[in-house]
Write an enzyme that holds these catalytic residues in place. Structure first.
Site, short mmCIF file in Angstrom:
data_model
loop_
_atom_site.label_atom_id
_atom_site.label_comp_id
_atom_site.label_asym_id
_atom_site.label_seq_id
_atom_site.Cartn_x
_atom_site.Cartn_y
_atom_site.Cartn_z
N GLY A 106 -3.56 4.58 7.37
CA GLY A 106 -2.26 4.73 8.04
C GLY A 106 -1.12 4.56 7.05
N ASP A 107 -1.29 3.62 6.13
CA ASP A 107 -0.26 3.39 5.11
C ASP A 107 -0.15 4.61 4.19
OD1 ASP A 107 -0.17 0.81 6.16
OD2 ASP A 107 -1.64 0.09 4.70
N ASN B 240 0.85 -1.20 0.00
CA ASN B 240 0.00 0.00 0.00
C ASN B 240 0.88 1.25 0.00
OD1 ASN B 240 -2.27 -1.62 0.27
ND2 ASN B 240 -2.62 -1.13 2.43
N ARG C 148 -2.68 -16.53 6.87
CA ARG C 148 -1.35 -16.25 6.33
C ARG C 148 -0.24 -17.04 7.01
NH1 ARG C 148 -0.88 -9.96 8.22
NH2 ARG C 148 0.77 -9.95 6.66
N GLY D 168 -6.00 1.10 5.43
CA GLY D 168 -5.03 1.64 4.49
C GLY D 168 -4.72 3.12 4.71
O1 KDG Z 1 -2.72 -1.21 6.87
C1 KDG Z 1 -3.57 -2.02 6.12
C2 KDG Z 1 -3.21 -3.44 6.40
O2 KDG Z 1 -3.56 -3.76 7.69
C3 KDG Z 1 -3.87 -4.39 5.48
O3 KDG Z 1 -3.58 -4.08 4.16
C4 KDG Z 1 -3.50 -5.81 5.79
O4 KDG Z 1 -1.11 -5.72 5.71
C5 KDG Z 1 -2.11 -5.98 6.32
C6 KDG Z 1 -1.97 -6.51 7.67
O5 KDG Z 1 -1.06 -7.30 7.85
O6 KDG Z 1 -2.71 -6.15 8.56
#
Ligand code: KDG
Length: 323
Positions: free
Chosen positions: A264-265, A38, A114, A262
Protein backbone atom coordinates in the site's frame (compact mmCIF):
# COMPACT_ATOMS: atom_id res chain seq x y z
CA UNK A 1 15.36 20.60 -1.45
CA UNK A 2 13.22 17.47 -1.15
CA UNK A 3 9.96 17.65 -3.11
CA UNK A 4 8.14 15.28 -0.80
CA UNK A 5 8.26 15.13 2.98
CA UNK A 6 6.83 12.03 4.69
CA UNK A 7 6.12 12.40 8.40
CA UNK A 8 5.51 9.50 10.78
CA UNK A 9 6.96 6.77 12.96
CA UNK A 10 9.16 3.98 11.71
CA UNK A 11 10.19 1.04 13.77
CA UNK A 12 12.62 -1.80 13.91
CA UNK A 13 10.83 -4.72 12.27
CA UNK A 14 11.44 -8.29 13.37
CA UNK A 15 10.55 -10.74 10.64
CA UNK A 16 10.37 -14.45 11.54
CA UNK A 17 12.66 -16.80 9.67
CA UNK A 18 9.73 -19.11 8.92
CA UNK A 19 5.97 -18.67 8.63
CA UNK A 20 3.73 -19.76 11.48
CA UNK A 21 2.57 -18.67 14.92
CA UNK A 22 5.02 -16.62 16.96
CA UNK A 23 5.04 -19.36 19.61
CA UNK A 24 7.21 -21.45 17.36
CA UNK A 25 9.51 -18.86 15.82
CA UNK A 26 13.20 -19.57 16.47
CA UNK A 27 14.77 -16.41 15.10
CA UNK A 28 13.98 -13.12 13.51
CA UNK A 29 15.67 -11.01 10.90
CA UNK A 30 15.86 -7.33 11.80
CA UNK A 31 14.91 -4.67 9.32
CA UNK A 32 13.21 -1.30 9.27
CA UNK A 33 9.57 -0.56 8.64
CA UNK A 34 7.10 2.25 8.83
CA UNK A 35 4.47 3.41 6.40
CA UNK A 36 5.81 6.93 5.90
CA UNK A 37 9.49 6.03 5.56
CA UNK A 38 8.46 3.24 3.17
CA UNK A 39 6.78 5.89 1.03
CA UNK A 40 9.83 8.16 1.28
CA UNK A 41 12.16 5.36 0.15
CA UNK A 42 9.91 4.32 -2.74
CA UNK A 43 9.47 7.94 -3.84
CA UNK A 44 13.23 8.35 -3.95
CA UNK A 45 13.57 5.18 -6.00
CA UNK A 46 11.05 6.64 -8.44
CA UNK A 47 13.09 9.78 -8.93
CA UNK A 48 11.41 12.05 -6.40
CA UNK A 49 13.77 13.70 -3.88
CA UNK A 50 12.20 12.90 -0.53
CA UNK A 51 12.66 13.43 3.19
CA UNK A 52 11.43 11.53 6.22
CA UNK A 53 10.56 13.35 9.45
CA UNK A 54 10.30 11.39 12.69
CA UNK A 55 11.97 10.65 16.01
CA UNK A 56 13.98 7.68 17.15
CA UNK A 57 15.50 6.67 20.48
CA UNK A 58 19.21 6.95 21.27
CA UNK A 59 19.56 3.24 20.63
CA UNK A 60 20.85 0.79 18.06
CA UNK A 61 17.46 0.32 16.42
CA UNK A 62 17.14 4.06 15.97
CA UNK A 63 20.59 4.36 14.41
CA UNK A 64 19.80 1.42 12.17
CA UNK A 65 16.53 2.96 11.01
CA UNK A 66 18.09 6.27 10.16
CA UNK A 67 20.98 4.47 8.47
CA UNK A 68 18.74 2.32 6.27
CA UNK A 69 16.47 5.14 5.21
CA UNK A 70 19.50 7.36 4.53
CA UNK A 71 21.04 4.61 2.39
CA UNK A 72 17.89 4.70 0.25
CA UNK A 73 18.81 8.29 -0.56
CA UNK A 74 16.17 9.88 1.64
CA UNK A 75 16.92 13.14 3.51
CA UNK A 76 16.79 12.33 7.24
CA UNK A 77 17.82 15.76 8.54
CA UNK A 78 14.35 16.05 10.09
CA UNK A 79 14.70 12.92 12.22
CA UNK A 80 15.48 13.85 15.84
CA UNK A 81 16.88 11.61 18.58
CA UNK A 82 14.98 11.46 21.87
CA UNK A 83 17.33 10.07 24.50
CA UNK A 84 14.48 9.60 26.98
CA UNK A 85 12.32 7.27 24.90
CA UNK A 86 12.96 4.08 22.91
CA UNK A 87 12.63 3.42 19.20
CA UNK A 88 9.39 1.56 18.46
CA UNK A 89 9.38 -2.05 17.40
CA UNK A 90 7.06 -4.47 15.64
CA UNK A 91 7.02 -8.17 15.04
CA UNK A 92 5.40 -9.76 12.09
CA UNK A 93 3.44 -12.99 12.30
CA UNK A 94 2.80 -14.70 8.99
CA UNK A 95 0.59 -17.65 8.14
CA UNK A 96 -0.24 -19.98 11.02
CA UNK A 97 -2.32 -18.18 13.59
CA UNK A 98 -2.07 -14.81 11.81
CA UNK A 99 -5.62 -13.84 11.00
CA UNK A 100 -6.51 -13.72 7.34
CA UNK A 101 -7.32 -10.32 5.98
CA UNK A 102 -5.64 -8.16 8.59
CA UNK A 103 -5.86 -4.76 7.06
CA UNK A 104 -3.03 -3.25 5.18
CA UNK A 105 -0.91 -6.28 5.76
CA UNK A 106 -2.66 -9.04 3.84
CA UNK A 107 -2.04 -12.31 5.59
CA UNK A 108 0.58 -10.91 7.94
CA UNK A 109 -0.29 -9.70 11.39
CA UNK A 110 1.75 -6.99 13.03
CA UNK A 111 2.40 -6.91 16.77
CA UNK A 112 3.38 -3.44 17.93
CA UNK A 113 5.69 -2.47 20.77
CA UNK A 114 5.50 1.27 20.30
CA UNK A 115 3.51 2.80 23.16
CA UNK A 116 5.62 5.60 24.66
CA UNK A 117 8.11 5.47 21.80
CA UNK A 118 10.28 8.41 20.74
CA UNK A 119 8.11 9.11 17.70
CA UNK A 120 4.87 8.96 19.69
CA UNK A 121 6.04 12.10 21.54
CA UNK A 122 6.04 14.20 18.35
CA UNK A 123 3.64 17.13 18.58
CA UNK A 124 2.61 20.33 16.86
CA UNK A 125 5.78 21.85 18.36
CA UNK A 126 7.85 19.40 16.32
CA UNK A 127 6.79 21.34 13.22
CA UNK A 128 8.45 24.47 14.60
CA UNK A 129 11.85 22.81 14.99
CA UNK A 130 14.09 24.50 12.41
CA UNK A 131 15.12 21.31 10.57
CA UNK A 132 11.50 20.21 10.24
CA UNK A 133 10.08 23.64 9.38
CA UNK A 134 12.68 24.03 6.64
CA UNK A 135 11.69 20.71 5.04
CA UNK A 136 7.94 21.27 5.26
CA UNK A 137 8.15 24.87 4.01
CA UNK A 138 10.17 23.83 0.97
CA UNK A 139 8.10 20.78 0.06
CA UNK A 140 5.69 20.40 -2.85
CA UNK A 141 4.01 17.53 -1.06
CA UNK A 142 3.62 16.46 2.56
CA UNK A 143 2.58 12.84 3.02
CA UNK A 144 0.72 11.71 6.15
CA UNK A 145 -1.11 8.58 7.21
CA UNK A 146 -3.88 7.60 9.60
CA UNK A 147 -1.31 5.76 11.70
CA UNK A 148 0.21 8.93 13.14
CA UNK A 149 -2.92 10.35 14.82
CA UNK A 150 -3.47 6.90 16.34
CA UNK A 151 -0.14 7.02 18.17
CA UNK A 152 -0.88 9.72 20.77
CA UNK A 153 -2.86 12.91 21.36
CA UNK A 154 0.26 14.96 20.62
CA UNK A 155 0.84 13.17 17.31
CA UNK A 156 -2.82 13.76 16.49
CA UNK A 157 -2.31 17.49 17.13
CA UNK A 158 0.70 17.49 14.82
CA UNK A 159 -1.34 15.97 12.00
CA UNK A 160 -4.15 18.42 12.58
CA UNK A 161 -1.71 21.35 12.53
CA UNK A 162 -0.31 20.17 9.20
CA UNK A 163 -3.76 19.84 7.68
CA UNK A 164 -5.00 23.17 9.02
CA UNK A 165 -1.96 25.32 8.17
CA UNK A 166 -2.26 27.44 5.02
CA UNK A 167 -0.29 25.58 2.38
CA UNK A 168 -0.34 27.57 -0.84
CA UNK A 169 0.60 25.23 -3.70
CA UNK A 170 1.85 22.52 -1.39
CA UNK A 171 -0.19 19.33 -1.53
CA UNK A 172 -1.00 17.17 1.46
CA UNK A 173 -1.65 13.49 0.84
CA UNK A 174 -3.28 11.31 3.47
CA UNK A 175 -3.31 7.52 3.34
CA UNK A 176 -5.99 6.12 5.66
CA UNK A 177 -3.85 3.17 6.83
CA UNK A 178 -6.56 1.96 9.21
CA UNK A 179 -4.94 0.33 12.25
CA UNK A 180 -7.80 -0.39 14.70
CA UNK A 181 -5.44 -2.00 17.20
CA UNK A 182 -3.65 1.33 17.62
CA UNK A 183 -6.88 3.24 18.30
CA UNK A 184 -8.21 0.89 20.93
CA UNK A 185 -10.34 3.08 23.23
CA UNK A 186 -9.54 6.34 21.48
CA UNK A 187 -12.03 7.76 19.02
CA UNK A 188 -10.96 7.25 15.43
CA UNK A 189 -13.73 9.58 14.24
CA UNK A 190 -11.14 12.29 13.71
CA UNK A 191 -9.95 10.36 10.66
CA UNK A 192 -13.00 11.62 8.75
CA UNK A 193 -11.88 15.18 9.36
CA UNK A 194 -8.32 14.41 8.29
CA UNK A 195 -9.28 12.55 5.11
CA UNK A 196 -11.55 15.40 4.15
CA UNK A 197 -8.87 18.04 4.78
CA UNK A 198 -6.27 16.42 2.49
CA UNK A 199 -5.68 17.24 -1.18
CA UNK A 200 -5.09 13.60 -2.11
CA UNK A 201 -6.84 10.95 -0.01
CA UNK A 202 -5.71 7.34 -0.47
CA UNK A 203 -8.23 4.82 0.79
CA UNK A 204 -8.23 1.04 0.69
CA UNK A 205 -11.79 -0.10 -0.12
CA UNK A 206 -11.68 -2.75 2.61
CA UNK A 207 -10.32 -0.44 5.29
CA UNK A 208 -12.70 2.38 4.29
CA UNK A 209 -15.56 -0.09 4.67
CA UNK A 210 -14.47 -0.79 8.23
CA UNK A 211 -13.60 2.78 9.19
CA UNK A 212 -16.39 4.67 7.38
CA UNK A 213 -18.99 2.05 6.50
CA UNK A 214 -18.39 2.01 2.77
CA UNK A 215 -15.66 1.09 0.31
CA UNK A 216 -17.65 2.20 -2.71
CA UNK A 217 -15.80 4.93 -4.68
CA UNK A 218 -18.94 6.97 -5.44
CA UNK A 219 -20.14 6.82 -1.84
CA UNK A 220 -16.70 7.78 -0.54
CA UNK A 221 -16.68 10.73 -2.92
CA UNK A 222 -19.98 11.87 -1.41
CA UNK A 223 -18.76 11.33 2.13
CA UNK A 224 -15.56 13.29 1.46
CA UNK A 225 -16.17 16.34 -0.72
CA UNK A 226 -12.91 17.96 0.48
CA UNK A 227 -10.01 16.30 -1.34
CA UNK A 228 -9.36 17.30 -4.96
CA UNK A 229 -8.49 13.65 -5.54
CA UNK A 230 -9.70 10.51 -3.82
CA UNK A 231 -7.96 7.28 -4.74
CA UNK A 232 -9.85 4.11 -3.81
CA UNK A 233 -7.81 0.93 -3.87
CA UNK A 234 -9.68 -2.30 -4.26
CA UNK A 235 -6.50 -4.10 -3.35
CA UNK A 236 -6.53 -7.19 -5.49
CA UNK A 237 -8.24 -5.76 -8.53
CA UNK A 238 -8.61 -2.16 -9.51
CA UNK A 239 -7.82 1.31 -8.29
CA UNK A 240 -10.05 4.29 -9.04
CA UNK A 241 -9.05 7.96 -8.92
CA UNK A 242 -11.94 10.39 -8.47
CA UNK A 243 -11.39 14.03 -9.37
CA UNK A 244 -13.51 16.94 -10.56
CA UNK A 245 -13.07 15.45 -14.06
CA UNK A 246 -14.69 12.16 -13.09
CA UNK A 247 -13.39 8.68 -12.34
CA UNK A 248 -10.45 6.82 -13.89
CA UNK A 249 -9.83 3.16 -13.05
CA UNK A 250 -6.81 0.95 -13.68
CA UNK A 251 -6.52 -2.78 -12.98
CA UNK A 252 -3.67 -4.04 -10.82
CA UNK A 253 -0.76 -6.03 -12.26
CA UNK A 254 -0.81 -9.76 -11.69
CA UNK A 255 2.16 -10.90 -9.62
CA UNK A 256 3.03 -13.83 -7.39
CA UNK A 257 2.81 -12.31 -3.96
CA UNK A 258 5.78 -13.07 -1.69
CA UNK A 259 4.92 -10.74 1.18
CA UNK A 260 2.26 -8.05 1.09
CA UNK A 261 3.41 -5.63 3.81
CA UNK A 262 4.36 -2.30 2.33
CA UNK A 263 2.48 -2.72 -0.95
CA UNK A 264 0.00 0.00 0.00
CA UNK A 265 2.88 2.35 0.79
CA UNK A 266 4.54 1.55 -2.51
CA UNK A 267 1.29 2.18 -4.36
CA UNK A 268 1.01 5.56 -2.64
CA UNK A 269 4.58 6.41 -3.62
CA UNK A 270 4.01 5.47 -7.24
CA UNK A 271 0.80 7.42 -7.47
CA UNK A 272 2.32 10.46 -5.75
CA UNK A 273 5.49 10.30 -7.88
CA UNK A 274 3.25 10.36 -10.96
CA UNK A 275 1.40 13.32 -9.49
CA UNK A 276 4.62 15.25 -8.84
CA UNK A 277 5.90 14.41 -12.31
CA UNK A 278 2.70 15.92 -13.71
CA UNK A 279 1.39 12.72 -15.32
CA UNK A 280 -2.29 12.18 -16.11
CA UNK A 281 -4.43 10.07 -13.77
CA UNK A 282 -4.01 6.87 -15.77
CA UNK A 283 -0.21 7.06 -15.62
CA UNK A 284 -0.29 7.98 -11.93
CA UNK A 285 -2.34 4.87 -11.22
CA UNK A 286 -0.04 2.71 -13.35
CA UNK A 287 2.99 3.97 -11.48
CA UNK A 288 1.21 3.08 -8.26
CA UNK A 289 0.52 -0.44 -9.48
CA UNK A 290 4.10 -0.89 -10.67
CA UNK A 291 5.57 0.22 -7.38
CA UNK A 292 3.11 -1.98 -5.46
CA UNK A 293 4.03 -4.97 -7.61
CA UNK A 294 7.69 -4.49 -6.75
CA UNK A 295 6.83 -4.48 -3.03
CA UNK A 296 4.57 -7.53 -3.35
CA UNK A 297 7.38 -9.66 -4.73
CA UNK A 298 9.89 -8.52 -2.07
CA UNK A 299 10.28 -9.84 1.49
CA UNK A 300 10.76 -6.59 3.38
CA UNK A 301 8.54 -3.55 3.48
CA UNK A 302 10.36 -1.77 0.69
CA UNK A 303 10.61 -3.38 -2.72
CA UNK A 304 13.75 -2.85 -4.72
CA UNK A 305 12.86 -0.67 -7.63
CA UNK A 306 16.49 -0.88 -8.67
CA UNK A 307 17.91 1.58 -11.09
CA UNK A 308 14.99 1.54 -13.48
CA UNK A 309 13.81 4.98 -14.34
CA UNK A 310 10.13 5.78 -14.22
CA UNK A 311 9.95 5.85 -18.00
CA UNK A 312 11.56 2.43 -18.25
CA UNK A 313 9.10 1.04 -15.72
CA UNK A 314 6.16 2.43 -17.62
CA UNK A 315 7.46 1.19 -20.96
CA UNK A 316 8.15 -2.25 -19.54
CA UNK A 317 4.58 -2.44 -18.35
CA UNK A 318 2.79 -1.29 -21.49
CA UNK A 319 2.67 -4.87 -22.76
CA UNK A 320 0.93 -6.14 -19.68
CA UNK A 321 -1.66 -3.38 -19.72
CA UNK A 322 -2.34 -3.87 -23.41
CA UNK A 323 -2.79 -7.61 -22.93
O1 KDG B 1 2.31 -0.27 5.61
C1 KDG B 1 3.30 -1.02 6.24
C2 KDG B 1 3.25 -0.68 7.70
O2 KDG B 1 2.09 -1.18 8.25
C3 KDG B 1 4.40 -1.22 8.45
O3 KDG B 1 5.60 -0.78 7.90
C4 KDG B 1 4.32 -0.88 9.91
O4 KDG B 1 4.10 1.50 9.84
C5 KDG B 1 3.67 0.43 10.20
C6 KDG B 1 2.44 0.42 10.97
O5 KDG B 1 2.31 1.30 11.79
O6 KDG B 1 1.59 -0.43 10.77
Amino acid sequence: APWAVCIGESMAALLPDAPGPLDGVESFAVSAGGAESNVACALRALGVPSAWVSRVGADGFGRRLVGEVTRHGVDTSGVAVDAARPTGLYLKETGGSARAGDLGTGRSRLHYYRAGSAASAMSAATLREPAVARLVDGARLVHLTGITPALSETCLEMVRALLEAPRGDRLVSFDLNWRPVLWRDRDAGVLREFVNAADVALLGADEAELAFGTGDPAELRELFPGPATIVVKDAERVVTALTADGAVSEPALTVDVVEPTGAGDAFAAGYLAGTLHGYDQRRRLRMGHLAAASALVAHGDVGELGDLTTAELLDASEEQWRA
